[in-house]
Design an enzyme around this catalytic site. Structure first.
Site, PDB file in Angstrom:
ATOM      1  N   SER A 199       0.830  -1.193   0.000  1.00 21.70           N
ATOM      2  CA  SER A 199       0.000   0.000   0.000  1.00 21.70           C
ATOM      3  C   SER A 199       0.869   1.249   0.000  1.00 21.70           C
ATOM      4  CB  SER A 199      -0.892  -0.015   1.236  1.00 21.70           C
ATOM      5  OG  SER A 199      -2.148   0.530   0.938  1.00 21.70           O
ATOM      6  N   GLY A 259      -7.791   1.706  -3.709  1.00 15.79           N
ATOM      7  CA  GLY A 259      -8.705   2.180  -2.670  1.00 15.79           C
ATOM      8  C   GLY A 259      -8.313   3.597  -2.293  1.00 15.79           C
ATOM      9  N   ARG A 260      -7.161   3.694  -1.621  1.00 18.02           N
ATOM     10  CA  ARG A 260      -6.631   4.974  -1.160  1.00 18.02           C
ATOM     11  C   ARG A 260      -6.589   6.033  -2.274  1.00 18.02           C
ATOM     12  NH1 ARG A 260      -2.759   5.113   2.877  1.00 18.02           N
ATOM     13  NH2 ARG A 260      -2.480   2.899   2.464  1.00 18.02           N
ATOM     14  N   TYR A 288       1.146   3.733  12.087  1.00 17.83           N
ATOM     15  CA  TYR A 288       2.245   3.610  11.121  1.00 17.83           C
ATOM     16  C   TYR A 288       3.212   4.782  11.163  1.00 17.83           C
ATOM     17  CZ  TYR A 288      -1.550   0.982   8.727  1.00 17.83           C
ATOM     18  OH  TYR A 288      -2.586   0.164   8.409  1.00 17.83           O
ATOM     19  N   CYS A 305      -6.399   9.816  25.889  1.00 16.25           N
ATOM     20  CA  CYS A 305      -5.494   9.643  27.016  1.00 16.25           C
ATOM     21  C   CYS A 305      -4.263   8.839  26.617  1.00 16.25           C
ATOM     22  CB  CYS A 305      -6.234   8.961  28.157  1.00 16.25           C
ATOM     23  SG  CYS A 305      -7.721   9.851  28.596  1.00 16.25           S
TER      24      CYS A 305
HETATM   25  C1  PLP Z   1      -5.933  -2.942   0.959  1.00 17.67           C
HETATM   26  C2  PLP Z   1      -6.097  -3.656  -0.325  1.00 17.67           C
HETATM   27  C3  PLP Z   1      -6.304  -2.946  -1.506  1.00 17.67           C
HETATM   28  C4  PLP Z   1      -6.341  -1.442  -1.552  1.00 17.67           C
HETATM   29  O1  PLP Z   1      -5.148  -0.875  -1.171  1.00 17.67           O
HETATM   30  P1  PLP Z   1      -4.941   0.722  -1.359  1.00 17.67           P
HETATM   31  O2  PLP Z   1      -3.606   0.966  -0.786  1.00 17.67           O
HETATM   32  O3  PLP Z   1      -6.031   1.377  -0.597  1.00 17.67           O
HETATM   33  O4  PLP Z   1      -5.035   0.994  -2.822  1.00 17.67           O
HETATM   34  C5  PLP Z   1      -6.491  -3.656  -2.667  1.00 17.67           C
HETATM   35  N1  PLP Z   1      -6.480  -5.018  -2.676  1.00 17.67           N
HETATM   36  C6  PLP Z   1      -6.277  -5.744  -1.551  1.00 17.67           C
HETATM   37  C7  PLP Z   1      -6.284  -7.219  -1.629  1.00 17.67           C
HETATM   38  C8  PLP Z   1      -6.075  -5.092  -0.349  1.00 17.67           C
HETATM   39  O5  PLP Z   1      -5.871  -5.815   0.759  1.00 17.67           O
END
Ligand code: PLP
Length: 457
Positions: free
Chosen positions: A230, A312-313, A358, A385
């Site tokens: 990622s 995703g990100r 992280y 806290c």
């Molecule tokens: C987390 C994940 C993604 C998405 O990762 P991003 O860094 O958000 O693009 C895609 N495929 C799998 C299998 C994942 O575990």
């Protein structure tokens, strides 16, 4: 004037400053958002998110079409999933990846057809698998040898043939600025392609998984899946992993006569979190990966499969920001005689765990106004806290930042709300969507009544 230049990465395209100097998102001033929805609040720029979804789909479709290969783009729902977001990405031509029964339920509620949904997970429950089979999901990504038989048995019981991919690990780990490639992997996901596996001289776990799928008539083997990490900013990891997967595909064809039709290259496309950082460019990475896999396939003498990717990100991250209200401000003298201004906001590690988890770095700006005060070294912290409850490790803020000011932290759309907790029994913030000067709630703020309703006394 601090903050006067707010625009460009890491901010979403709809972010600007109005004449008074206040930050606006898609034309709505942050003060108006804070007044109507409260703080902390996650604010999603809908047009920006849709534009990123389109950009990824178009870039990969165009680059792979050059070599005669098709591409499907799956939005990785774990980055952030709500009914509206699942609907938006599907409207933009993406499919949706889920990794639990909850994510699957949200995608289905959004009206995404089962055929356009994938189910991931290294430990899917029987209930989740039954739910996926009943919904007719387009693919179940099998993660272990045990799961091959589990899915096949459940498919047999349901009287269906389950479409599956086998997740493999190529030894490539990527993330941040570099990647490493090793033969064996010490982590929980997928089946290793490293020869020998756990028994010297035998097939790799990946090959055994693929052959096991082919041996079960209740399963239809779609292809091979590889996700390498990622927040990747260096494309070479994708290319090395893809070459290894194509080689495994050719080996399987030699062994079994079956040349699988699909290869998934996973997600992990990196974004900018700080000013001056450069996100992975969708067009460039698509072209690099397409020409690299075409060369690998030509070398192996196999036609190209259909590809899929799972960002995703890169879709939702830059489209979101978090709006906080400043509470207390405290100067702290450091060992080297510098002073750090600790600026406490009304959220923290419960709405963004990434800095604590992280060491992730973020940026912040004074959002409700601009200031002519000199910039000073500041740290934005939460109200939990824990001394590790840090929102922004290091940032320059105007020296006159004070209680009641609004701060905006960009690039929090991914893994913010989706990883949020109720630590200290804080209520999780709402997700607000803004488009064309209009704001609406996608996910409402939790209330103390919600928390008390869960508590059975
Ligand atoms: C987390 C994940 C993604 C998405 O990762 P991003 O860094 O958000 O693009 C895609 N495929 C799998 C299998 C994942 O575990």
């Amino acid at each position: 004037m601090a903050g006067a230049g707010t625009c460009g990465e890491p901010w979403s395209r709809g972010v600007a400053r109005d004449e008074a100097g206040a930050l606006t998102v898609a034309g709505v001033p942050v003060a108006e958002l804070a007044e109507r929805f409260g703080t902390p609040a996650y604010v999603l720029d809908e047009d920006d998110l849709r534009e990123r979804a389109r950009a990824y789909r178009r870039a990969f479709e165009a680059a792979f079409a050059e070599f005669g290969a098709g591409v499907d783009v799956y939005y990785a729902g774990k980055a952030f999933l709500s009914v509206a977001v699942a609907r938006w990405v599907h409207e933009e031509g993406l499919r949706v990846d889920t990794a639990s029964g909850g994510e699957l339920a949200v995608a289905l509620r959004a009206g995404v057809p089962g055929a356009d949904i994938g189910l991931h997970g290294n430990n899917k429950s029987d209930d989740e698998l039954r739910q996926a089979l009943a919904a007719g999901v387009g693919r179940i990504i099998v993660d272990s040898l045990v799961e091959v038989d589990r899915v096949a048995d459940l498919a047999a019981a349901a009287g269906v043939v389950a479409p599956v991919m086998v997740r493999v690990t190529t030894g490539v780990h990527a993330g941040g600025h570099e990647f490493i490639s090793t033969a064996h992997e010490d982590q929980k996901f997928g089946l290793s392609i490293a020869a020998g596996g756990d028994e010297q001289g035998s097939d790799s776990p990946a090959m055994r998984g693929l052959l096991a799928v082919l041996a079960r008539p209740e399963l239809r083997l779609l292809g091979i899946h590889s996700h390498i990490g990622s927040q990747i900013l260096d494309p070479s990891g994708f290319e090395v992993a893809a070459a290894a997967v194509l080689r495994l595909r050719a080996d399987l064809a030699e062994r079994s006569g079956v040349l699988v039709a699909e290869v998934d290259l996973g997600g992990g496309y990196g974004i900018a979190y700080l000013p001056g950082e450069v996100a992975l460019d969708a067009d460039r990475i698509a072209k690099d990966v397409a020409s690299s896999v075409a060369a690998s396939a030509a070398e192996l003498g196999t036609p190209l499969p259909r590809f899929s990717i799972e960002p995703g990100r890169a879709i939702v991250g830059p489209a979101g920001l978090t709006l906080y209200t400043v509470g207390t401000v405290k100067p702290v003298r450091l060992d080297d005689d510098r002073t750090r201004l600790y600026v406490s906001v009304d959220g923290g590690m419960s709405d963004n765990i990434r800095p604590a988890l992280y060491g992730a770095r973020y940026h912040a700006e004074l959002a409700s106004r601009t200031s002519d005060a000199e910039p000073v070294l500041a740290r934005v912290v939460g109200k939990h806290c824990e001394s590790g409850d840090i929102v922004v490790h290091e940032v320059d803020l105007p020296a006159d930042v004070r209680a009641g000011d609004l701060l905006a932290v960009p690039a929090t759309g991914a893994y913010g709300r989706s990883m949020a907790s109720n630590y200290n029994l804080l209520t999780r913030p709402p997700v607000v969507a803004v488009r064309g000067g209009q704001a609406r709630t996608l996910v409402r703020r939790e209330t103390v009544d919600d928390l008390l309703a869960l508590d059975q006394g």
